[in-house]
Structures are given as structure tokens and as C-alpha cells.
Design a protein around this motif. Sequence first.
Motif, PDB file in Angstrom:
ATOM      1  N   ALA A  65      37.125 -28.632 -33.618  1.00  0.00           N
ATOM      2  CA  ALA A  65      37.427 -27.583 -34.594  1.00  0.00           C
ATOM      3  C   ALA A  65      36.946 -27.987 -35.990  1.00  0.00           C
ATOM      4  O   ALA A  65      36.492 -27.143 -36.768  1.00  0.00           O
ATOM      5  N   ALA A  66      37.018 -29.280 -36.295  1.00  0.00           N
ATOM      6  CA  ALA A  66      36.569 -29.770 -37.600  1.00  0.00           C
ATOM      7  C   ALA A  66      35.047 -29.717 -37.750  1.00  0.00           C
ATOM      8  O   ALA A  66      34.535 -29.824 -38.863  1.00  0.00           O
ATOM      9  N   PHE A  67      34.326 -29.518 -36.666  1.00  0.00           N
ATOM     10  CA  PHE A  67      32.860 -29.435 -36.720  1.00  0.00           C
ATOM     11  C   PHE A  67      32.382 -28.062 -37.191  1.00  0.00           C
ATOM     12  O   PHE A  67      31.181 -27.845 -37.355  1.00  0.00           O
ATOM     13  N   ASP A  68      33.280 -27.118 -37.408  1.00  0.00           N
ATOM     14  CA  ASP A  68      32.943 -25.773 -37.883  1.00  0.00           C
ATOM     15  C   ASP A  68      32.484 -25.865 -39.338  1.00  0.00           C
ATOM     16  O   ASP A  68      33.282 -25.811 -40.254  1.00  0.00           O
TER      17      ASP A  68
ATOM     18  N   GLY B  82      28.151 -20.417 -25.329  1.00  0.00           N
ATOM     19  CA  GLY B  82      27.574 -21.390 -26.251  1.00  0.00           C
ATOM     20  C   GLY B  82      28.274 -21.475 -27.592  1.00  0.00           C
ATOM     21  O   GLY B  82      27.759 -22.099 -28.520  1.00  0.00           O
ATOM     22  N   VAL B  83      29.455 -20.855 -27.709  1.00  0.00           N
ATOM     23  CA  VAL B  83      30.237 -20.879 -28.941  1.00  0.00           C
ATOM     24  C   VAL B  83      31.681 -21.193 -28.565  1.00  0.00           C
ATOM     25  O   VAL B  83      32.214 -20.632 -27.610  1.00  0.00           O
ATOM     26  N   LEU B  84      32.309 -22.093 -29.322  1.00  0.00           N
ATOM     27  CA  LEU B  84      33.711 -22.422 -29.082  1.00  0.00           C
ATOM     28  C   LEU B  84      34.586 -21.715 -30.101  1.00  0.00           C
ATOM     29  O   LEU B  84      34.406 -21.870 -31.304  1.00  0.00           O
ATOM     30  N   ARG B  85      35.511 -20.909 -29.591  1.00  0.00           N
ATOM     31  CA  ARG B  85      36.500 -20.240 -30.424  1.00  0.00           C
ATOM     32  C   ARG B  85      37.769 -21.081 -30.437  1.00  0.00           C
ATOM     33  O   ARG B  85      38.012 -21.853 -29.530  1.00  0.00           O
ATOM     34  N   ARG B  86      38.595 -20.872 -31.452  1.00  0.00           N
ATOM     35  CA  ARG B  86      39.849 -21.622 -31.530  1.00  0.00           C
ATOM     36  C   ARG B  86      40.679 -21.417 -30.268  1.00  0.00           C
ATOM     37  O   ARG B  86      41.303 -22.352 -29.769  1.00  0.00           O
ATOM     38  N   SER B  87      40.680 -20.206 -29.744  1.00  0.00           N
ATOM     39  CA  SER B  87      41.467 -19.930 -28.535  1.00  0.00           C
ATOM     40  C   SER B  87      40.986 -20.748 -27.348  1.00  0.00           C
ATOM     41  O   SER B  87      41.777 -21.091 -26.468  1.00  0.00           O
ATOM     42  N   GLU B  88      39.691 -21.077 -27.305  1.00  0.00           N
ATOM     43  CA  GLU B  88      39.168 -21.892 -26.209  1.00  0.00           C
ATOM     44  C   GLU B  88      39.535 -23.361 -26.378  1.00  0.00           C
ATOM     45  O   GLU B  88      39.500 -24.123 -25.410  1.00  0.00           O
ATOM     46  N   LEU B  89      39.886 -23.752 -27.594  1.00  0.00           N
ATOM     47  CA  LEU B  89      40.224 -25.145 -27.862  1.00  0.00           C
ATOM     48  C   LEU B  89      41.703 -25.440 -27.639  1.00  0.00           C
ATOM     49  O   LEU B  89      42.126 -26.580 -27.736  1.00  0.00           O
ATOM     50  N   LEU B  90      42.478 -24.415 -27.339  1.00  0.00           N
ATOM     51  CA  LEU B  90      43.902 -24.593 -27.062  1.00  0.00           C
ATOM     52  C   LEU B  90      44.123 -24.782 -25.574  1.00  0.00           C
ATOM     53  O   LEU B  90      43.454 -24.173 -24.748  1.00  0.00           O
TER      54      LEU B  90
ATOM     55  N   GLY C 249      35.418 -20.068 -38.173  1.00  0.00           N
ATOM     56  CA  GLY C 249      36.371 -20.164 -37.062  1.00  0.00           C
ATOM     57  C   GLY C 249      35.704 -20.331 -35.713  1.00  0.00           C
ATOM     58  O   GLY C 249      36.373 -20.343 -34.688  1.00  0.00           O
ATOM     59  N   LEU C 250      34.395 -20.483 -35.693  1.00  0.00           N
ATOM     60  CA  LEU C 250      33.622 -20.679 -34.464  1.00  0.00           C
ATOM     61  C   LEU C 250      32.841 -21.978 -34.582  1.00  0.00           C
ATOM     62  O   LEU C 250      32.392 -22.347 -35.669  1.00  0.00           O
ATOM     63  N   VAL C 251      32.656 -22.660 -33.466  1.00  0.00           N
ATOM     64  CA  VAL C 251      31.821 -23.859 -33.454  1.00  0.00           C
ATOM     65  C   VAL C 251      30.650 -23.576 -32.517  1.00  0.00           C
ATOM     66  O   VAL C 251      30.817 -23.475 -31.301  1.00  0.00           O
ATOM     67  N   THR C 252      29.465 -23.403 -33.119  1.00  0.00           N
ATOM     68  CA  THR C 252      28.258 -23.191 -32.318  1.00  0.00           C
ATOM     69  C   THR C 252      27.804 -24.534 -31.757  1.00  0.00           C
ATOM     70  O   THR C 252      28.255 -25.603 -32.192  1.00  0.00           O
ATOM     71  N   ARG C 253      26.894 -24.482 -30.826  1.00  0.00           N
ATOM     72  CA  ARG C 253      26.376 -25.729 -30.257  1.00  0.00           C
ATOM     73  C   ARG C 253      25.676 -26.559 -31.323  1.00  0.00           C
ATOM     74  O   ARG C 253      25.795 -27.780 -31.344  1.00  0.00           O
ATOM     75  N   ALA C 254      24.966 -25.901 -32.250  1.00  0.00           N
ATOM     76  CA  ALA C 254      24.292 -26.638 -33.322  1.00  0.00           C
ATOM     77  C   ALA C 254      25.319 -27.317 -34.228  1.00  0.00           C
ATOM     78  O   ALA C 254      25.136 -28.484 -34.614  1.00  0.00           O
ATOM     79  N   GLU C 255      26.406 -26.612 -34.594  1.00  0.00           N
ATOM     80  CA  GLU C 255      27.459 -27.225 -35.409  1.00  0.00           C
ATOM     81  C   GLU C 255      28.119 -28.373 -34.656  1.00  0.00           C
ATOM     82  O   GLU C 255      28.445 -29.408 -35.248  1.00  0.00           O
TER      83      GLU C 255
END
Length: 138
Positions: A18-21, A106-114, A26-32
Motif C-alpha cells: 500500500a505504501a508503494f502507491d 494488474g492493479v492492487l486496490r486497498r480492498s484486495e490488500l485486506l 489508492g491504487l498500486v499499479t505494477r509499475a508503482e
Amino acid sequence: MATPIPLMIAEPVAMAIAAFDSDGDGLVTRAEFDAGVARSFQASSKGEASVGYIGFGDWSERWLGNRNALPSPFEVDQDGDNRITLAELQARFALFFSRFDADKDGVLRRSELLTVRPVAQPGGRPGEGENRRPQRRR
């Protein structure tokens, strides 16, 4: 029997992701994600090509919140040389990205990180629920 209530937690590695955003959307792309893993490694390695297990513990404490949080250095050190390289850290984190990316976009949302886990409802009586021992009849 009490119905379990869901408990939402964030694994230490999810907190780091999440800190890589970097753009704050509020999204973490693969590049981020890839840039964040590299940035975190560079900050801990002080320009060296690899870190030892103690250095990995320092990285883990800073980025995961605890020296003993997973992944352990033994999981990351793929060649068993007691050193962690950026490539090894990236390979291990790529597995996390795949696991957390539930919809595979290819994108991580906060909901996917829970992570959601059922827990017993507070306030139940001792002995109630699945672990209750049957009472003997006299």
C-alpha cells in the motif's frame, strides 16, 4: 452457536505494498509496485548489491513493521548464499502481487490488500461454540 464476525486485517506485506502507491490514488499499479520494491531495497542496502539477513531484518522492520514479519529471509534468499539481492526480493514480491491481484487486472486496490478472517463473536459464554466439550450425563 454464535455466528463468526469477519475481521479485516492487513498482512505486513500488504501494508508495504500500500505504501508503494506513489501518486496517492489508492491504487498500486505494477509499475508503482516494481518501483516501490526497488526503492525499499535501495534505502536499506545503502547502494550495495545485496544485504545479509541482519540487513534484511532492518528492511523488514522498516517496510513490514517487524523484523520477524513474513516473508522471512529464508523465503527470499533463493540461492541460499545468506544474502538478499534486489532480484530475489522482486521475485518473492511478484508472487505477492499475483496473490493479492484477485481480479487479475494488474492493479492492487486497498480492498484486495485486506484479508478477511472469521472470529468468534465477543461476549459469548466460555465453552460455547465449536470447542465445547460434551457434558457427561450422570
